[in-house]
Design a protein around this motif. Sequence first.
Motif, mmCIF file in Angstrom:
data_model
loop_
_atom_site.group_PDB
_atom_site.id
_atom_site.type_symbol
_atom_site.label_atom_id
_atom_site.label_comp_id
_atom_site.label_asym_id
_atom_site.label_seq_id
_atom_site.Cartn_x
_atom_site.Cartn_y
_atom_site.Cartn_z
ATOM 1 N N GLY A 112 -10.272 6.671 6.578
ATOM 2 C CA GLY A 112 -10.629 5.560 5.718
ATOM 3 C C GLY A 112 -10.019 5.617 4.341
ATOM 4 O O GLY A 112 -10.322 4.784 3.489
ATOM 5 N N ASP A 113 -9.139 6.601 4.088
ATOM 6 C CA ASP A 113 -8.458 6.694 2.803
ATOM 7 C C ASP A 113 -7.262 5.743 2.776
ATOM 8 O O ASP A 113 -6.600 5.530 3.797
ATOM 9 N N VAL A 114 -6.969 5.205 1.614
ATOM 10 C CA VAL A 114 -5.793 4.354 1.444
ATOM 11 C C VAL A 114 -4.562 5.240 1.283
ATOM 12 O O VAL A 114 -4.517 6.088 0.399
ATOM 13 N N ASP A 115 -3.581 5.066 2.164
ATOM 14 C CA ASP A 115 -2.345 5.837 2.019
ATOM 15 C C ASP A 115 -1.127 4.925 2.012
ATOM 16 O O ASP A 115 -0.020 5.339 2.349
ATOM 17 N N GLY A 116 -1.352 3.667 1.605
ATOM 18 C CA GLY A 116 -0.222 2.757 1.516
ATOM 19 C C GLY A 116 -0.650 1.309 1.608
ATOM 20 O O GLY A 116 -1.838 0.967 1.446
ATOM 21 N N LEU A 117 0.314 0.462 1.884
ATOM 22 C CA LEU A 117 0.102 -0.982 1.940
ATOM 23 C C LEU A 117 0.786 -1.556 3.171
ATOM 24 O O LEU A 117 1.760 -0.994 3.677
ATOM 25 N N ILE A 118 0.290 -2.682 3.621
ATOM 26 C CA ILE A 118 0.986 -3.486 4.617
ATOM 27 C C ILE A 118 1.289 -4.824 3.950
ATOM 28 O O ILE A 118 0.366 -5.509 3.472
ATOM 29 N N LEU A 119 2.558 -5.163 3.883
ATOM 30 C CA LEU A 119 2.964 -6.406 3.248
ATOM 31 C C LEU A 119 2.866 -7.564 4.236
ATOM 32 O O LEU A 119 2.807 -7.360 5.457
ATOM 33 N N ASP A 120 2.870 -8.788 3.697
ATOM 34 C CA ASP A 120 2.652 -9.931 4.579
ATOM 35 C C ASP A 120 3.832 -10.216 5.511
ATOM 36 O O ASP A 120 3.699 -10.997 6.459
ATOM 37 N N LEU A 155 -3.273 9.393 -3.732
ATOM 38 C CA LEU A 155 -3.024 8.362 -4.734
ATOM 39 C C LEU A 155 -3.735 7.052 -4.386
ATOM 40 O O LEU A 155 -3.551 6.047 -5.076
ATOM 41 N N GLY A 156 -4.554 7.079 -3.334
ATOM 42 C CA GLY A 156 -5.177 5.858 -2.847
ATOM 43 C C GLY A 156 -6.021 5.133 -3.872
ATOM 44 O O GLY A 156 -5.960 3.902 -3.998
ATOM 45 N N LEU A 157 -6.858 5.869 -4.631
ATOM 46 C CA LEU A 157 -7.716 5.219 -5.624
ATOM 47 C C LEU A 157 -6.889 4.554 -6.717
ATOM 48 O O LEU A 157 -7.223 3.460 -7.190
ATOM 49 N N ASP A 158 -5.810 5.209 -7.115
ATOM 50 C CA ASP A 158 -4.927 4.614 -8.113
ATOM 51 C C ASP A 158 -4.259 3.352 -7.565
ATOM 52 O O ASP A 158 -4.085 2.359 -8.283
ATOM 53 N N LEU A 159 -3.892 3.390 -6.292
ATOM 54 C CA LEU A 159 -3.242 2.245 -5.677
ATOM 55 C C LEU A 159 -4.193 1.048 -5.612
ATOM 56 O O LEU A 159 -3.802 -0.090 -5.900
ATOM 57 N N VAL A 160 -5.451 1.306 -5.258
ATOM 58 C CA VAL A 160 -6.447 0.229 -5.192
ATOM 59 C C VAL A 160 -6.668 -0.382 -6.579
ATOM 60 O O VAL A 160 -6.861 -1.593 -6.719
ATOM 61 N N ALA A 161 -6.625 0.462 -7.609
ATOM 62 C CA ALA A 161 -6.812 -0.036 -8.974
ATOM 63 C C ALA A 161 -5.617 -0.855 -9.444
ATOM 64 O O ALA A 161 -5.762 -1.742 -10.297
ATOM 65 N N ALA A 162 -4.427 -0.587 -8.893
ATOM 66 C CA ALA A 162 -3.214 -1.242 -9.368
ATOM 67 C C ALA A 162 -2.926 -2.559 -8.665
ATOM 68 O O ALA A 162 -2.342 -3.469 -9.271
ATOM 69 N N ALA A 196 -3.030 14.465 -7.284
ATOM 70 C CA ALA A 196 -3.870 13.682 -8.188
ATOM 71 C C ALA A 196 -5.092 14.455 -8.653
ATOM 72 O O ALA A 196 -5.768 14.054 -9.585
ATOM 73 N N GLY A 197 -5.428 15.576 -7.974
ATOM 74 C CA GLY A 197 -6.530 16.417 -8.426
ATOM 75 C C GLY A 197 -7.889 15.973 -7.941
ATOM 76 O O GLY A 197 -8.905 16.455 -8.421
ATOM 77 N N ARG A 198 -7.932 15.056 -6.985
ATOM 78 C CA ARG A 198 -9.206 14.604 -6.453
ATOM 79 C C ARG A 198 -9.472 15.307 -5.126
ATOM 80 O O ARG A 198 -8.574 15.383 -4.288
ATOM 81 N N PRO A 199 -10.684 15.793 -4.891
ATOM 82 C CA PRO A 199 -10.980 16.400 -3.596
ATOM 83 C C PRO A 199 -10.938 15.345 -2.504
ATOM 84 O O PRO A 199 -11.232 14.176 -2.752
ATOM 85 N N PRO A 200 -10.525 15.714 -1.297
ATOM 86 C CA PRO A 200 -10.493 14.735 -0.214
ATOM 87 C C PRO A 200 -11.885 14.201 0.084
ATOM 88 O O PRO A 200 -12.868 14.921 0.036
ATOM 89 N N GLY A 231 -15.137 -1.997 2.293
ATOM 90 C CA GLY A 231 -14.505 -3.116 1.630
ATOM 91 C C GLY A 231 -12.994 -3.037 1.645
ATOM 92 O O GLY A 231 -12.319 -4.022 1.348
ATOM 93 N N LEU A 232 -12.466 -1.866 1.973
ATOM 94 C CA LEU A 232 -11.021 -1.691 2.040
ATOM 95 C C LEU A 232 -10.456 -2.073 3.393
ATOM 96 O O LEU A 232 -9.239 -2.257 3.528
ATOM 97 N N GLY A 233 -11.319 -2.160 4.416
ATOM 98 C CA GLY A 233 -10.858 -2.516 5.747
ATOM 99 C C GLY A 233 -11.617 -1.757 6.817
ATOM 100 O O GLY A 233 -12.562 -1.017 6.536
ATOM 101 N N THR A 234 -11.185 -1.960 8.050
ATOM 102 C CA THR A 234 -11.797 -1.292 9.204
ATOM 103 C C THR A 234 -10.737 -0.473 9.919
ATOM 104 O O THR A 234 -9.631 -0.959 10.176
ATOM 105 N N VAL A 235 -11.083 0.782 10.225
ATOM 106 C CA VAL A 235 -10.137 1.660 10.897
ATOM 107 C C VAL A 235 -10.867 2.459 11.960
ATOM 108 O O VAL A 235 -12.041 2.823 11.790
ATOM 109 N N ILE A 236 -10.185 2.708 13.075
ATOM 110 C CA ILE A 236 -10.753 3.470 14.192
ATOM 111 C C ILE A 236 -9.775 4.560 14.601
ATOM 112 O O ILE A 236 -8.580 4.307 14.770
#
Length: 244
Positions: free
Chosen positions: A54-62, A73-80, A121-125, A197-202
């Motif tokens: 469920g971690d953000v590790d990138g983007l999917i473009l349209d 870097l997922g949290l930074d990416l969501v903020a940007a 980034a210094g954040r624990p997983p 809120g970031l999406g659904t993953v299985i």
Amino acid sequence: MTRHPIKAALLGATLLAGAGTAVAMAQDQGGLFDTSQLPVIKGKVAQYDLTPRGDVDGLILDDGTEVHTRPDLGLDLVAAVRPGESVTIHGLKARSLKLVQALSVTGDASGRTVGDDGEPAGRPPRPGPGPHGRDGSPIEAQGVVKMALHGPRGDLNGVLLQDGTMIHLPPDQAAGLSDMLAPGKTILARGDGLKSGLGTVIGARAIGPDAQHLTTIAGPPPRHGIGGPADAPPPPPPPPNGPA
């Protein structure tokens, strides 16, 4: 005089073979090199790319381009950047896939840049979902495959459904199920999942065209979209008093 080996490494690198060399060059010495010299990719974000945890590790473009970044870097990416917004990316493009290894991502609306300078980034997983998902019940998804998903090395490791659900499975088993996972096919997947809120993953444990024709998936899906030894479970801790 340092320009020539750097240029040669970047020109010779691709995501499918040798991308690690170019990425290491761009990351060397704490971000010494200017990533703005890398190829520029522009597009609009359709959704975040999620790991099976469920971690953000990138983007999917349209347009279907997969953009990979470091998971920490997922949290930074969501903020940007948010879905629906335009982005400017500097990175390496695969030759035969719509796949990008990003060294920097800039949200055009926010003006914020997330750069991969080689420093954690210094954040624990963040802990992943439980054995049956966050709500304690098995997670199941059924729908039409919109596109295939790949790891940073270009290996097939899942699919994106038309409703935005991401389904991951180990690359070695995904390769053997490539016909089933082709765009336009209807599939059903069951496994460990996460809805947020970031999406659904299985992380698929069973997958097939319907409930009567499911293939069991052996082993866990890749943690960060990459198969191989890096995704093996960590070794057990040593005894309290050290080795015997």
